[in-house]
Design a protein around this motif. Structure first.
Motif, PDB file in Angstrom:
ATOM      1  N   THR A  61      47.344 -31.597  29.021  1.00 45.59           N
ATOM      2  CA  THR A  61      47.115 -31.365  30.392  1.00 45.59           C
ATOM      3  C   THR A  61      48.305 -31.671  31.282  1.00 45.59           C
ATOM      4  O   THR A  61      48.462 -30.677  31.913  1.00 45.59           O
ATOM      5  CB  THR A  61      46.062 -32.558  30.723  1.00 45.59           C
ATOM      6  OG1 THR A  61      44.858 -32.471  29.595  1.00 45.59           O
ATOM      7  CG2 THR A  61      45.603 -32.512  32.037  1.00 45.59           C
ATOM      8  N   GLU A  62      48.816 -32.643  30.663  1.00 47.68           N
ATOM      9  CA  GLU A  62      50.476 -32.537  31.676  1.00 47.68           C
ATOM     10  C   GLU A  62      51.244 -31.527  31.405  1.00 47.68           C
ATOM     11  O   GLU A  62      51.532 -30.950  32.501  1.00 47.68           O
ATOM     12  CB  GLU A  62      51.122 -33.851  31.147  1.00 47.68           C
ATOM     13  CG  GLU A  62      50.880 -35.146  31.822  1.00 47.68           C
ATOM     14  CD  GLU A  62      51.774 -36.166  31.440  1.00 47.68           C
ATOM     15  OE1 GLU A  62      52.486 -36.874  32.462  1.00 47.68           O
ATOM     16  OE2 GLU A  62      51.971 -36.568  30.176  1.00 47.68           O
ATOM     17  N   LEU A  63      51.056 -30.972  30.230  1.00 51.89           N
ATOM     18  CA  LEU A  63      52.112 -29.828  30.096  1.00 51.89           C
ATOM     19  C   LEU A  63      51.528 -28.512  30.782  1.00 51.89           C
ATOM     20  O   LEU A  63      52.309 -27.782  31.416  1.00 51.89           O
ATOM     21  CB  LEU A  63      51.913 -29.381  28.677  1.00 51.89           C
ATOM     22  CG  LEU A  63      52.734 -28.250  28.315  1.00 51.89           C
ATOM     23  CD1 LEU A  63      54.113 -28.229  28.661  1.00 51.89           C
ATOM     24  CD2 LEU A  63      52.831 -27.950  26.625  1.00 51.89           C
ATOM     25  N   VAL A  64      50.359 -28.237  30.642  1.00 53.29           N
ATOM     26  CA  VAL A  64      49.594 -27.180  31.224  1.00 53.29           C
ATOM     27  C   VAL A  64      49.746 -27.273  32.695  1.00 53.29           C
ATOM     28  O   VAL A  64      49.950 -26.215  33.454  1.00 53.29           O
ATOM     29  CB  VAL A  64      48.137 -27.068  30.704  1.00 53.29           C
ATOM     30  CG1 VAL A  64      47.434 -25.891  31.589  1.00 53.29           C
ATOM     31  CG2 VAL A  64      48.030 -26.508  29.320  1.00 53.29           C
ATOM     32  N   VAL A  65      49.372 -28.434  33.377  1.00 52.92           N
ATOM     33  CA  VAL A  65      49.500 -28.426  34.723  1.00 52.92           C
ATOM     34  C   VAL A  65      50.960 -28.218  35.280  1.00 52.92           C
ATOM     35  O   VAL A  65      51.178 -27.457  36.301  1.00 52.92           O
ATOM     36  CB  VAL A  65      49.085 -30.040  34.995  1.00 52.92           C
ATOM     37  CG1 VAL A  65      49.533 -30.375  36.606  1.00 52.92           C
ATOM     38  CG2 VAL A  65      47.522 -30.141  35.128  1.00 52.92           C
ATOM     39  N   SER A  66      52.112 -28.718  34.465  1.00 49.11           N
ATOM     40  CA  SER A  66      53.331 -28.530  34.742  1.00 49.11           C
ATOM     41  C   SER A  66      53.839 -26.866  34.859  1.00 49.11           C
ATOM     42  O   SER A  66      54.313 -26.638  35.938  1.00 49.11           O
ATOM     43  CB  SER A  66      54.202 -29.138  34.015  1.00 49.11           C
ATOM     44  OG  SER A  66      53.969 -30.622  34.004  1.00 49.11           O
ATOM     45  N   GLU A  67      53.293 -26.275  33.553  1.00 46.94           N
ATOM     46  CA  GLU A  67      53.499 -25.031  33.784  1.00 46.94           C
ATOM     47  C   GLU A  67      52.905 -24.296  34.818  1.00 46.94           C
ATOM     48  O   GLU A  67      53.433 -23.294  35.346  1.00 46.94           O
ATOM     49  CB  GLU A  67      53.234 -24.415  32.131  1.00 46.94           C
ATOM     50  CG  GLU A  67      54.036 -24.933  31.320  1.00 46.94           C
ATOM     51  CD  GLU A  67      55.583 -24.646  31.614  1.00 46.94           C
ATOM     52  OE1 GLU A  67      55.806 -23.568  32.128  1.00 46.94           O
ATOM     53  OE2 GLU A  67      56.356 -25.403  30.842  1.00 46.94           O
ATOM     54  N   LEU A  68      51.565 -24.300  34.943  1.00 46.02           N
ATOM     55  CA  LEU A  68      50.845 -23.817  36.134  1.00 46.02           C
ATOM     56  C   LEU A  68      51.526 -24.034  37.525  1.00 46.02           C
ATOM     57  O   LEU A  68      51.573 -22.880  38.168  1.00 46.02           O
ATOM     58  CB  LEU A  68      49.377 -24.010  35.963  1.00 46.02           C
ATOM     59  CG  LEU A  68      48.913 -23.537  34.923  1.00 46.02           C
ATOM     60  CD1 LEU A  68      47.329 -23.789  34.695  1.00 46.02           C
ATOM     61  CD2 LEU A  68      48.924 -21.809  34.500  1.00 46.02           C
ATOM     62  N   ILE A  69      51.615 -25.287  37.740  1.00 45.16           N
ATOM     63  CA  ILE A  69      52.528 -25.610  39.136  1.00 45.16           C
ATOM     64  C   ILE A  69      53.666 -24.902  39.160  1.00 45.16           C
ATOM     65  O   ILE A  69      54.219 -24.523  40.250  1.00 45.16           O
ATOM     66  CB  ILE A  69      52.099 -26.924  39.311  1.00 45.16           C
ATOM     67  CG1 ILE A  69      51.083 -27.659  39.224  1.00 45.16           C
ATOM     68  CG2 ILE A  69      53.158 -27.433  40.686  1.00 45.16           C
ATOM     69  CD1 ILE A  69      49.979 -26.772  40.339  1.00 45.16           C
ATOM     70  N   ASN A  70      54.527 -25.016  38.062  1.00 42.42           N
ATOM     71  CA  ASN A  70      55.826 -24.221  38.168  1.00 42.42           C
ATOM     72  C   ASN A  70      55.794 -22.929  38.322  1.00 42.42           C
ATOM     73  O   ASN A  70      56.759 -22.298  39.263  1.00 42.42           O
ATOM     74  CB  ASN A  70      56.517 -24.557  36.820  1.00 42.42           C
ATOM     75  CG  ASN A  70      57.958 -24.123  36.942  1.00 42.42           C
ATOM     76  OD1 ASN A  70      58.720 -24.638  37.873  1.00 42.42           O
ATOM     77  ND2 ASN A  70      58.398 -23.486  35.700  1.00 42.42           N
ATOM     78  N   ALA A  71      54.872 -22.092  37.908  1.00 43.12           N
ATOM     79  CA  ALA A  71      54.711 -20.712  38.296  1.00 43.12           C
ATOM     80  C   ALA A  71      54.509 -20.525  39.777  1.00 43.12           C
ATOM     81  O   ALA A  71      54.920 -19.496  40.532  1.00 43.12           O
ATOM     82  CB  ALA A  71      53.711 -20.210  37.379  1.00 43.12           C
ATOM     83  N   HIS A  72      53.716 -21.412  40.335  1.00 42.10           N
ATOM     84  CA  HIS A  72      53.568 -21.537  41.854  1.00 42.10           C
ATOM     85  C   HIS A  72      54.705 -21.417  42.704  1.00 42.10           C
ATOM     86  O   HIS A  72      54.739 -20.995  43.841  1.00 42.10           O
ATOM     87  CB  HIS A  72      52.395 -22.705  42.233  1.00 42.10           C
ATOM     88  CG  HIS A  72      52.487 -22.716  43.646  1.00 42.10           C
ATOM     89  ND1 HIS A  72      52.201 -22.063  44.627  1.00 42.10           N
ATOM     90  CD2 HIS A  72      53.090 -23.931  44.547  1.00 42.10           C
ATOM     91  CE1 HIS A  72      52.285 -22.477  45.822  1.00 42.10           C
ATOM     92  NE2 HIS A  72      52.901 -23.639  45.746  1.00 42.10           N
ATOM     93  N   LYS A  73      55.553 -22.257  42.138  1.00 43.61           N
ATOM     94  CA  LYS A  73      56.803 -22.232  42.956  1.00 43.61           C
ATOM     95  C   LYS A  73      57.391 -21.044  43.399  1.00 43.61           C
ATOM     96  O   LYS A  73      58.438 -20.895  44.277  1.00 43.61           O
ATOM     97  CB  LYS A  73      58.010 -23.123  42.065  1.00 43.61           C
ATOM     98  CG  LYS A  73      57.728 -24.537  42.031  1.00 43.61           C
ATOM     99  CD  LYS A  73      58.835 -25.274  41.528  1.00 43.61           C
ATOM    100  CE  LYS A  73      59.727 -24.776  40.542  1.00 43.61           C
ATOM    101  NZ  LYS A  73      60.625 -25.593  39.958  1.00 43.61           N
ATOM    102  N   HIS A  74      57.079 -19.777  42.872  1.00 42.87           N
ATOM    103  CA  HIS A  74      57.649 -18.602  42.967  1.00 42.87           C
ATOM    104  C   HIS A  74      56.588 -17.756  43.898  1.00 42.87           C
ATOM    105  O   HIS A  74      57.129 -16.739  44.342  1.00 42.87           O
ATOM    106  CB  HIS A  74      57.864 -17.850  41.550  1.00 42.87           C
ATOM    107  CG  HIS A  74      58.697 -18.507  40.635  1.00 42.87           C
ATOM    108  ND1 HIS A  74      60.017 -18.389  41.111  1.00 42.87           N
ATOM    109  CD2 HIS A  74      58.398 -19.296  39.710  1.00 42.87           C
ATOM    110  CE1 HIS A  74      60.859 -19.464  40.056  1.00 42.87           C
ATOM    111  NE2 HIS A  74      59.663 -19.653  39.108  1.00 42.87           N
TER     112      HIS A  74
END
Length: 155
Positions: A61-74
């Motif tokens: 869950t931590e990993l998935v949230v991190s990756e999905l939010i990281n994509a939002h940075k763009h």
């Protein structure tokens, strides 16, 4: 990965026991904040509903949230995250105002970065990417148990 324009195909027949929504700031700490929200949400769900959440589910869950939010940075504009939990899975739903739907890139051993969607697809039970009236919404489902489901095995 599925794409569905008519709503949340990840919800399935399971009843959501709990939901929580969070507005995300585009600042440098938004990934850390989202991870903290996700772990606190899982802790609260365990206490309130006597759910068994494996260490694997917490980590994923931590990993998935991190990756999905990281994509939002763009993506330009606002974003939000909703967490939902059933008796067998946690769902992380991230919305942003960018209408472009992400796609996993072809394998390239020399590519640095841009592997987030590939990672999310590999570790989730189900992934739904859909256009919203404004922007897009990505829903990732992570099983609470240590045993991946047949759906994850098929991918």
């Amino acid at each position: 990965m599925r794409s569905d324009a008519d709503g949340d195909g990840c919800a399935g027949a399971d009843v959501h026991l709990m939901r929580a929504g969070y507005a995300l700031d585009a600042g440098s700490g938004c990934i850390v904040d989202a991870r903290h929200h996700a772990l606190a949400f899982l802790d609260q769900a365990q206490a309130a509903h006597q759910l068994v959440v494996s260490d694997r589910a917490r980590d994923l869950t931590e990993l998935v949230v991190s990756e999905l939010i990281n994509a939002h940075k763009h993506a330009p504009g606002p974003a939000s995250m909703e967490l939902r939990i059933t008796s067998r899975a946690v769902e992380a739903v991230v919305w942003d105002s960018d209408p472009r739907v992400p796609a996993a890139q072809p394998a390239d051993p020399v590519r640095i970065g841009q592997h987030g969607l590939e990672i999310v697809k590999a570790v989730t039970e189900d992934l739904l990417i859909e256009r919203a009236p404004i922007g897009k919404r990505i829903t990732a489902r992570i099983p609470l148990s240590d045993t991946p489901s047949d759906a994850a095995d098929r991918r």
